[in-house]
Design a protein around this motif. Structure first.
Motif, PDB file in Angstrom:
ATOM      1  N   GLY A 147       0.846  -1.217  -0.042  1.00 33.61           N
ATOM      2  CA  GLY A 147       0.060   0.235   0.061  1.00 33.61           C
ATOM      3  C   GLY A 147       0.686   1.252   0.048  1.00 33.61           C
ATOM      4  O   GLY A 147       1.764   1.537   0.793  1.00 33.61           O
ATOM      5  N   PHE A 148       0.562   2.126  -1.030  1.00 33.01           N
ATOM      6  CA  PHE A 148       1.222   3.521  -1.114  1.00 33.01           C
ATOM      7  C   PHE A 148       2.831   3.169  -1.278  1.00 33.01           C
ATOM      8  O   PHE A 148       3.379   4.242  -0.932  1.00 33.01           O
ATOM      9  N   THR A 149       3.397   2.017  -1.769  1.00 33.20           N
ATOM     10  CA  THR A 149       4.608   1.946  -1.746  1.00 33.20           C
ATOM     11  C   THR A 149       5.077   1.982  -3.379  1.00 33.20           C
ATOM     12  O   THR A 149       4.203   1.524  -4.211  1.00 33.20           O
ATOM     13  N   LYS A 150       6.395   2.164  -3.744  1.00 31.14           N
ATOM     14  CA  LYS A 150       6.888   2.136  -5.119  1.00 31.14           C
ATOM     15  C   LYS A 150       8.195   1.683  -5.000  1.00 31.14           C
ATOM     16  O   LYS A 150       9.135   2.224  -4.191  1.00 31.14           O
ATOM     17  N   ALA A 151       8.682   0.559  -5.595  1.00 30.83           N
ATOM     18  CA  ALA A 151       9.959  -0.119  -5.602  1.00 30.83           C
ATOM     19  C   ALA A 151      10.784   0.281  -6.834  1.00 30.83           C
ATOM     20  O   ALA A 151      10.071  -0.062  -7.988  1.00 30.83           O
ATOM     21  N   LEU A 152      12.109   0.865  -6.900  1.00 27.99           N
ATOM     22  CA  LEU A 152      12.787   0.746  -8.010  1.00 27.99           C
ATOM     23  C   LEU A 152      14.006  -0.169  -7.905  1.00 27.99           C
ATOM     24  O   LEU A 152      14.549  -0.424  -6.556  1.00 27.99           O
ATOM     25  N   THR A 153      14.261  -1.003  -8.931  1.00 31.45           N
ATOM     26  CA  THR A 153      15.371  -1.916  -8.588  1.00 31.45           C
ATOM     27  C   THR A 153      16.233  -1.774  -9.934  1.00 31.45           C
ATOM     28  O   THR A 153      16.156  -1.202 -10.750  1.00 31.45           O
ATOM     29  N   LEU A 154      17.565  -2.321  -9.614  1.00 26.59           N
ATOM     30  CA  LEU A 154      18.468  -2.469 -10.393  1.00 26.59           C
ATOM     31  C   LEU A 154      19.296  -3.644 -10.527  1.00 26.59           C
ATOM     32  O   LEU A 154      19.867  -3.929  -9.320  1.00 26.59           O
ATOM     33  N   TYR A 155      19.175  -4.606 -11.390  1.00 25.29           N
ATOM     34  CA  TYR A 155      19.947  -5.833 -11.286  1.00 25.29           C
ATOM     35  C   TYR A 155      20.914  -6.010 -12.449  1.00 25.29           C
ATOM     36  O   TYR A 155      20.649  -5.989 -13.656  1.00 25.29           O
TER      37      TYR A 155
END
Length: 775
Positions: free
Chosen positions: A337-345
């Protein structure tokens, strides 16, 4: 006066660190007794996995040896367990029939390994991994080429598995979740770590439940719920821990998962405290070192009667290095809820980064294979910094770690012990430290989990290099003392010091009469910490119409109070008459809009007071608040409301002493460019209410208040919070930059806290006529 009896149950890391803080706060308050169930003095449990892996020795785990207990007159009983508490009579009984009384009691009983109630768990060869004795038993039982099974794929289970691989065993990890370390890592990070361990020879069976253990007197097989059989000459159960609360339960303390404590680590019996893995605070039981140390600091201050903020909980972070792969996990990675994830692999480099944002703030982050920038990210998460979308992407795309030279001196290097970059620089510079071991001994940096050791090494190399040119702000208040501002205030509170002379005597001041830096600073500290402090006689206070400030040359100055920057002809006539009659050498307009009469002889004061018959404000100009209103408008905007606010703010703060002179401006409207450059706080009347800015040139928008009363409340609470939390001579801009605008908003937008701050300022000024500090 007899010392109070303090008993600590638990000789582990949390309990002994708590004692260290107590001894630091008030070394003569308690007669201390410690009981420890293990046959060892205080040691570092975190390093046990390092011993299994061949990177440390048992000797290196010792934190406090017998000399430390003896030096601090601590009576310690090892290999002795407290089996009963009597809360009514304040006594305890041990398994050796020893009865001991106490005034205060600290429970630091830690936790015990959870052993699932499965058939066969009592067989030889089935062990847990928690103590020095466990570690020795595992090493003595490990046979090269034999099979070992580890039950549990959490952090401890993986460390045990790698240690067994080092000892030459064939190792299988059985874990009931889909991924290893599922509480700290997502599936990608867990997969990378698992691949790394598999390359070293560790086998994994995931989503598997253990059913029982088979064999004769010694374990031979592990039977899984699906019928699969695993050969096992040795089994390590690493299925988690449970808070050790049996003693607390039996004596009637309030318990849940752990021993329930308040913000000062008090249990349901106020004279009994709990700290560490046995304590439950706001429904959370912490198992990592840093939170336990933070709890210990709060407990120590409270039990010693030193004012302290309540423990509010901690941000959890885990750093490990297994099979050459570094992993760092912090905060909440799985909140929905109300979160946003950014990833770099980067599959080729086997590195992975993930940052989870909630309401544009970092709520958690994860790094595998490349920990560059983790200290900076953790610092930004703690400060609750807001990020734009572009800034979020830049955090991930940062290809190179900032050099340690660009790290702020206030940044934390050792997360477990809260050691800053500045502390290490000061220690290295002052004591000529040459090795990481010396830095550890002096500052505690890298002395707990050891995860920050590479960063400490890098910082040490940088300090010794030709590139090091950082200027250090003086840590001590001045050259008259070795103490910092915080330490001086703490000692004033602990020792009950009530005058500058008391401070000079008790704290071994180098100069008999101090200097121009420390004397005014001590006056401020005393006025803020000592109830009823009336100063040290340098100035004169009889009433609000009979007072004066003593100047360095022995003469006095008087400041007639002028509200809103406006005076009247009769006031000016009285001032002129007094100046002429008593030959006052100088009359000037002070930089806060008041008239200043200076150069007055002490013998002339009574006559001048009688002539003036007006309110005087005996507040040093360096510590006063100035409220000015810009009334030079020609736009026809309403002026009464802003003028009323300016006068109200001036009246409510006229007797308040501030860390540094505070300048405030009131702008009646926004039609013209402001004339308040350089003001610390600015309030501008707009159609929707009031804009409130903080900081200089032009300052940042703090908030928009819809009505005048709300704006006034916010400003008053802001001023009081500045008084209470700023360092001496720290400007409003410097203070705001240090504590952060986000934190400031959180304080001021908390309605109850805002009311409390306003009430405290009112209390500070209510009885001004009877107890105003005179300087």
């Amino acid at each position: 006066m007899a010392k109070e009896k303090l008993v600590l149950i638990g000789n582990g890391m949390a309990g002994i660190r708590c004692l260290e803080e107590i001894i630091l706060s008030d070394p003569n308050r308690f007669s201390i007794t410690v009981f420890g169930s293990e046959n060892h003095l205080n040691y570092n449990r975190i390093l046990l996995s390092s011993i299994l892996q061949g990177n440390s020795s048992f000797e290196e785990t010792i934190i406090r040896d017998s000399d430390w207990y003896e030096k601090n007159q601590i009576k310690v009983y090892t290999n002795e367990t407290v089996i009963q508490l009597d809360n009514v009579n304040k006594t305890l009984t041990t398994n050796r029939n020893r009865d001991v009384s106490y005034d205060k009691l600290i429970l630091a009983t830690g936790s015990t390994p959870f052993v699932p109630p499965l058939p066969g768990t009592g067989k030889e060869g089935i062990m847990t991994f928690r103590t020095i004795e466990d570690c020795r038993q595992i090493m003595n039982s490990a046979d090269k080429g034999k099979s070992a099974v580890v039950i549990g794929g959490g952090l401890l289970g993986l460390e045990a598995a790698q240690g067994l691989i080092h000892l030459g065993m064939e190792v299988t990890v059985v874990h009931n979740a889909e991924t290893i370390m599922n509480n700290q890592l997502d599936s990608v990070a867990a997969g990378l770590l698992q691949d790394s361990l598999q390359k070293e020879g560790v086998k994994f069976l995931l989503k598997k439940e253990t059913q029982c253990f088979k064999g004769g007197s010694r374990v031979e097989k592990v039977i899984l719920a699906d019928g699969k059989e695993l050969p096992a000459d040795l089994v390590i159960i690493a299925a988690g821990v449970r808070p050790n609360i049996q003693l607390a339960q039996e004596c009637g303390l309030n318990t849940n998962k752990g021993i329930v404590v308040n913000g000062y680590m008090q249990t349901s019996f106020p004279d009994i405290y709990a700290v560490g893995e046995c304590a439950e605070h706001r429904g959370v039981v912490y198992g990592l070192v840093k939170p336990l140390y933070e709890q210990g600091k709060v407990l120590a201050k409270h039990i010693c009667g030193v004012p302290a903020e309540e423990y509010k909980g901690s941000i959890l972070s885990t750093k490990l290095k297994i099979s050459g792969m570094e992993v760092f996990s912090a905060g909440n990675l799985f909140e929905k809820g109300f979160t946003k994830a950014l990833t770099l692999y980067d599959e080729d480099e086997q590195t992975y980064k993930k940052i989870v944002f909630k309401h544009n703030k970092i709520s958690g982050f994860l790094m595998v294979g490349d920990l560059q920038g983790h200290v900076r990210l953790l610092d930004m998460m703690k400060r609750k910094r807001d990020f734009s979308d572009d800034e979020k992407v830049q955090l991930l795309n940062s290809a190179e770690e900032e050099h340690i030279s660009s790290m702020a001196q206030t940044s934390i290097v050792c997360n477990c012990n809260g050691v800053t970059k500045k502390s290490i620089i000061e220690a290295v510079s002052a004591k000529g430290l040459e090795t990481v071991e010396e830095v550890r001994s002096c500052t505690k940096a890298s002395g707990t989990c050891g995860g920050c050791k590479p960063l400490v090494e890098e910082l040490l190399f940088y300090i010794k290099s030709d590139d090091f040119h950082e200027k250090m702000e003086p840590s001590t208040l001045c050259c008259c003392t070795n103490l910092t501002e915080e330490e001086i205030v703490e000692q004033i509170q602990i020792r009950g010091l009530r005058s500058i002379e008391d401070v000079f005597t008790a704290l071994d001041w180098r100069k008999e009469n101090g200097c121009s830096i420390c004397v005014p600073a001590l006056r401020y500290f005393l006025s803020m910490t000592v109830p009823g402090y009336k100063g040290d006689g340098q100035s004169i206070w009889i009433s609000d119409m009979e007072n004066a400030i003593r100047e360095e040359d022995g003469t006095y100055s008087i400041f007639p109070q002028i509200y809103g920057g406006e005076t009247a002809s009769d006031q000016l006539q009285k001032i002129a008459a007094a100046a002429e009659k008593y030959s006052i050498p100088k009359i000037a307009l002070s930089n806060n809009g008041r008239i200043k009469l200076t150069g007055i002889l002490e013998k002339d004061l009574p006559g001048i007071w009688q002539t003036l018959k007006m309110k005087l404000i005996p507040v040093p100009q360096t510590a006063a608040v100035s409220v000015n209103m810009n009334d030079s408008k020609s736009c026809g905007c309403e002026m009464d409301s802003p003028k009323k606010m300016a006068v109200q703010l001036q009246k409510k703060t006229e007797y308040a002493i501030f860390p540094k002179r505070l300048e405030m401006g009131i702008e009646p409207c926004s039609h013209a460019s402001t004339n308040f450059a350089g003001k610390d706080i600015v309030a501008i009347k707009i159609r929707q209410g009031w804009e409130i800015y903080i900081g200089e040139n032009p300052g940042e928008l703090l908030t928009i208040a819809s009505i005048e009363e709300e704006a006034e409340e916010v400003i008053i609470a802001l001023m009081q919070y500045y008084r209470e939390s700023a360092k001496y001579l720290e400007s409003v801009s410097e203070w705001t930059a240090r504590i952060g605008l986000i934190h400031l908003r959180e304080v001021l937008f908390d309605f109850e806290l805002r009311k409390l701050l306003i009430r405290r300022l009112e209390e500070d000024t209510y009885n001004a006529a009877s107890r105003l500090p005179v300087f």
